[in-house]
Every structure is written in structure tokens, then in C-alpha cells.
Design an enzyme around this catalytic site. Structure first.
Site, PDB file in Angstrom:
ATOM      1  N   SER A 139     -18.561 -29.710  61.570  1.00  0.00           N
ATOM      2  CA  SER A 139     -17.384 -29.671  60.909  1.00  0.00           C
ATOM      3  C   SER A 139     -15.764 -29.422  61.756  1.00  0.00           C
ATOM      4  CB  SER A 139     -16.993 -27.896  60.365  1.00  0.00           C
ATOM      5  OG  SER A 139     -15.599 -27.443  59.872  1.00  0.00           O
ATOM      6  N   TYR A 152     -18.196 -19.192  61.112  1.00  0.00           N
ATOM      7  CA  TYR A 152     -18.203 -20.504  60.582  1.00  0.00           C
ATOM      8  C   TYR A 152     -18.241 -21.147  61.380  1.00  0.00           C
ATOM      9  CZ  TYR A 152     -17.654 -24.798  58.278  1.00  0.00           C
ATOM     10  OH  TYR A 152     -17.616 -26.150  57.276  1.00  0.00           O
TER      11      TYR A 152
END
Length: 244
Positions: A139, A152
Site C-alpha cells: 500500500s 495497517y
């Protein structure tokens, strides 16, 4: 013939979103695909829609036993494994202060340990096949400082590290390992974020829009294809310029 004719791909988190788009595109390009997810109804429906080239297996990526089942069933049905896309992930938009140990453990189990287990699980089948491709979904949150995405972001930074280490270690087996770093993509995962956070990230994206799952699938197709045969260890940003 498609660019993936004769190849067999395992795609985790393939019941919806990016994984679903990747499975559909890879099948159109000639691959046989094994879709895995914990969302059995959705995953089975997608596999049925793709047709004979697809199979669905219920799969918790944090479970080593489940990985063994996926590998065994894939080899039993399709005979080989050429491509793995570690796409499954969970998204908990929480600050450090709000992140409990239980939340962090959950994120670690799926986003980081799941990738590790997948890379290990396909190693022997890919060596037997004479090589292969592993694509890890990281990401943009794993490439810059973030706020409000503590667990995350931590796990996605780790995915990038495992990708680069894997690329170095597995090159001698003709296994290429690369990472895709999506930005703000229009997927069900974003339902967990506030509208304010999503809008702020979109405004910060130079192309001023959310990405499409089909654009992530196209990037994965490139990395899996013979055209990327000399590409390993890269971070492929598909983020509309958000990381710049």
C-alpha cells in the site's frame, strides 16, 4: 491466446474488490485461477461466473493449515502453481492510541503473516514448475508516514520488506517477487474509513480521483506476464501520484 495461457494462479482475498478483478482478468488472459477468501458465498459466486477455469477455496490466510489445504487442492485440480497474488488484507483505520494489542495482532495475522505463509507455501511447487511469480499487495501507506492507520501501515511496510528479501533469495529459483502499492482505490475495504479521511486522501492524489480495481488488476497482469520477465523486487505504485 492470452498472455497467461497455461499458467495457474492463486489469488487470496478474491471474493470481491481487487482480488476479484485480478481473478477475472487473469482467467480472460488464459490462466486457471484459484480464488481464496473467508467470504464463501461471494467467492463461490465469482468462481462460478468465471467458469471451469476457476475454483474457490475457503481460506484464512493466517492459518498455516489452510495454506496447506489450498496448495494441495490447487495441485490436485490444476497440477501446478505458477503465480501467487497475496491480496487478502484487513483495514482498521485507527491511531496508535486507539489500536489495541488485539487489533494489531489481527492486522499482523492477515496482512503480514498471511503473506509470509503464502510465500513459503508456494515455494516448492514453483521450484518444481521451474519458476514462478509472487505478487504482494502492499500500500502507499507502507511507503510514507501515515496518521490514523497505525497497524495497517506497519504491516504494509513489512510486506515491502518481505518482497525485497524474497526477490533476492528466490531469484536463483527463477521466482520473481514484486509488490503493488495501491493508493485510494474504490473497493469495499474503504467502507471502514470515514468519508472525511477518504475525501482527504483523494484530494491529496494528484490525479484527483480514486483508482479502479481494474487498474490494480492490470498492474498485476503486467507483473505476472512474460513482459515483466526481468522485473523483480520492485514497488509498483498504482496511486495516482499520492506517494510523490
Amino acid at each position: 491466446m492470452g498472455v497467461l495461457e497455461g499458467k495457474v494462479a492463486i489469488i487470496t482475498g478474491a471474493a470481491r474488490g481487487q482480488g476479484e478483478a485480478e481473478a477475472r482478468l487473469f482467467a480472460r488472459e488464459g490462466a486457471r485461477v484459484v480464488l481464496t477468501d473467508i467470504l464463501s458465498d461471494l467467492g463461490s459466486r465469482v468462481a462460478d461466473q468465471i467458469g471451469e477455469a476457476a475454483r474457490f477455496i475457503k481460506h484464512d490466510v493466517a492459518s498455516e493449515a489452510d495454506w496447506q489445504t489450498v496448495i494441495a487442492e490447487t495441485l490436485n485440480v490444476f497440477g501446478r502453481i505458477d503465480i501467487l497474488i497475496n491480496n487478502a488484507a484487513i483495514y482498521r483505520p485507527l491511531s496508535l492510541e486507539a489500536t489495541t494489542p488485539a487489533v494489531f495482532d489481527e492486522a499482523y495475522g492477515v496482512n503480514q503473516k498471511g503473506v509470509f505463509l503464502g510465500m513459503r507455501a508456494v515455494l516448492e511447487p514453483m521450484k518444481t514448475a521451474g519458476g514462478g511469480v509472487i505478487i504482494n499487495t502492499a500500500s502507499v501507506a507502507g511507503a510514507k508516514g501515515t496518521s490514523g492507520l497505525f497497524a495497517y501501515a506497519a504491516t504494509k511496510w513489512a510486506v515491502r520488506g518481505m518482497t525485497k528479501a524474497g526477490a533476492l533469495e528466490l531469484a536463483r529459483h527463477k521466482i520473481r517477487v514484486n509488490a503493488i502499492l495501491p493508493g485510494v482505490i474504490d473497493t469495499p475495504m474503504l467502507e471502514g474509513a470515514s468519508a472525511r479521511m477518504t475525501e482527504a486522501m483523494q484530494r491529496a492524489t494528484p490525479l484527483r480521483r480514486q483508482g479502479l480495481v481494474e487498474e490494480i488488476a492490470a498492474a498485476a497482469l503486467y507483473l505476472a506476464s512474460p513482459g515483466a520477465g526481468f522485473v523483480t523486487g520492485v514497488d509498483l505504485f498504482v496511486d495516482g501520484g499520492l506517494s510523490l
